[in-house]
Scaffold this motif. Structure first.
Motif, PDB file in Angstrom:
ATOM      1  N   SER A  27       0.781  -1.334  -0.166  1.00  0.00           N
ATOM      2  CA  SER A  27       0.053  -0.016  -0.042  1.00  0.00           C
ATOM      3  C   SER A  27       0.972   1.220   0.014  1.00  0.00           C
ATOM      4  N   GLN A  31       1.238   4.297  -2.892  1.00  0.00           N
ATOM      5  CA  GLN A  31       0.982   5.516  -2.582  1.00  0.00           C
ATOM      6  C   GLN A  31       2.545   6.398  -2.731  1.00  0.00           C
ATOM      7  N   VAL A  36      -1.345  11.573  -3.132  1.00  0.00           N
ATOM      8  CA  VAL A  36      -2.655  11.140  -2.910  1.00  0.00           C
ATOM      9  C   VAL A  36      -3.594  12.476  -2.994  1.00  0.00           C
ATOM     10  N   GLU A  40      -6.928  12.382  -5.730  1.00  0.00           N
ATOM     11  CA  GLU A  40      -8.160  12.649  -5.061  1.00  0.00           C
ATOM     12  C   GLU A  40      -8.951  13.670  -5.965  1.00  0.00           C
ATOM     13  N   TYR A 121      -4.286   7.460  -4.816  1.00  0.00           N
ATOM     14  CA  TYR A 121      -5.373   7.601  -4.107  1.00  0.00           C
ATOM     15  C   TYR A 121      -6.427   6.517  -4.074  1.00  0.00           C
ATOM     16  N   LEU A 124      -5.378   3.602  -1.291  1.00  0.00           N
ATOM     17  CA  LEU A 124      -5.501   3.943  -0.009  1.00  0.00           C
ATOM     18  C   LEU A 124      -6.416   2.937   0.697  1.00  0.00           C
TER      19      LEU A 124
END
Length: 423
Positions: A27, A31, A36, A40, A121, A124
């Protein structure tokens, strides 16, 4: 006593720790390849119309999509999906067929860095669900305090009347004239007989009774047909505060007939589905409405889906529709004529002028009294807008000379004529 194998225990703990590190690092690596926050913004402006993070929409769910496909393949797919399909790429062809040959919009303007941000994003972790709290109706402390004050005043007045009646009765019980001769009244005589024989008290009581009765009768009859503050519970909770306030949706988008018809109209549920076909969950501010929660709003959206027969999982209409029995809030008497288009389109009156701060209302209510006096006051105070309105030029020129004014109000233009509203 059974011995504990610390070697096996430590080995198991090591494996669990290693698995956690691998998942966490995956993860983090996803990222680290992008921003991020920027991702978004790009996701909401480019992807959110067709995709959801954790459930199927027009397209597949995008949570952890970077782990399902190679990054180079995602670059090609996002920038030109149809080109990748025509090239015969097996993954692209299979994905195209899975979603009924729905053509995905190509985004050649997105750079690899932009796509990395979007993937960061979507990588997450899924947030933990919050515990739902039942909505709490906000209490108006001012109304409660006012009621307590009125109650206290009424109790005080009642006590004063009782004390005054007792004192008068006590004084009358001492001496009373019978045929011109003063005699003492025996305590056996009831107080009400003493009160009835006192003409002054009877006269004052009768006058007070008539005045109080007239006051309450006048107040009762003056409230007939006035529903100011009326806020009925609707079959589907609709928050004007979210739609007109937070999302700044124009009133005329939903009530489009207000610009061309006498009535503002009740929006068709198809108008709701223009947006809610892709919005199945509430994703706004948690404290937007005091006492309401995400779970509450999600259930209300589910009611909308049930009414229109929308299968969110399959992204299709089932054909099973249910009528929604909305409760009307603003309603004028049958003998009153009111035209929305004349006020909204011609006069340019804002919706808030009559309906109040709609963008702040969680539950819609009748803000104004909508009485004849209220309408007449508005006509007397509102100047007619003559800019770019050739219809009023000749009328204004003649009436401005007649009334010796520079600007005409709606009243001077005939807004007080009885036949305008009662014909």
């Amino acid at each position: 006593m059974k011995k504990v194998n610390f070697h096996n225990l430590s080995s198991n703990l090591s494996l669990l720790l290693l698995a956690f590190v691998l998942v966490f690092s995956t993860s983090i690596l996803a990222q680290e390849n992008g921003d991020v926050k920027a991702g978004e913004a790009l996701y909401k402006s480019n992807c959110a119309a067709c995709h959801k993070l954790d459930k199927k929409g027009v397209g597949p769910a995008l949570r952890n999509v970077a782990e399902k496909y190679e990054r180079d393949w995602l670059y090609k797919w996002i920038k030109n999906s149809q080109g990748l399909i025509k090239s015969g790429d097996s993954k692209a062809v299979a994905l195209f067929a899975e979603y009924n040959n729905s053509v995905m919009t190509s985004f050649p303007g997105l750079s690899n860095n932009d796509i990395d941000n979007i993937l960061a994003y979507t990588s997450l972790p899924k947030p933990e669900p919050k515990i739902a709290v039942a909505p709490v109706t906000a209490k108006n402390n001012d109304d409660g305090n006012l009621q307590n004050i009125i109650l206290a005043v009424l109790v005080l007045i009642l006590l004063l009347l009782v004390i005054m009646f007792y004192l008068v009765a006590k004084s009358l019980a001492k001496l009373y004239k019978v045929n011109g001769i003063e005699e003492k009244i025996e305590p056996k005589i009831p107080l009400w007989k003493i009160f009835v024989k006192n003409q002054f008290l009877m006269l004052v009581s009768a006058i007070m009774f008539l005045l109080v009765a007239a006051y309450f009768m006048y107040g009762f009859f003056m409230q007939i047909g006035i529903d100011q503050g009326y806020a009925p519970v609707q079959p589907i909770h609709y928050s004007h505060k979210i739609h007109a306030g937070a999302n700044e949706i124009d009133c005329n988008y939903c009530h489009s007939s207000a610009r061309k018809s006498k009535h503002s109209g009740i929006p068709s549920l198809n108008v709701c589905m223009n947006c809610h076909k892709h919005i199945s969950e509430y994703n706004g501010e948690e404290d937007l409405a005091n006492g309401y929660t995400k779970d509450f709003y999600d259930k209300e959206i589910a009611k909308l889906y049930d009414a229109v027969g929308w299968d969110d999982a399959e992204q299709r209409y089932t054909g099973e529709e249910k009528p929604v029995k909305w409760v009307r809030i603003h309603n004028l008497p049958d003998f009153v004529y009111f035209n929305h288009s004349q006020h909204v389109k011609v006069a340019g009156v804002e919706c808030q002028t009559c309906h109040g701060p709609v963008e702040e209302m969680e539950i819609m209510y009748q803000h104004s009294s909508l009485t004849m006096g209220w309408c007449i006051d508005c006509h007397r105070e509102t100047n007619v807008d003559l800019e770019n309105n050739g219809y009023y030029e000749k009328i204004h020129e003649e009436l401005s000379k007649k009334y010796n004014v520079e600007k005409l109000t709606a009243a001077e233009l005939g807004g007080l004529e009885c036949g305008k509203c009662h014909y």
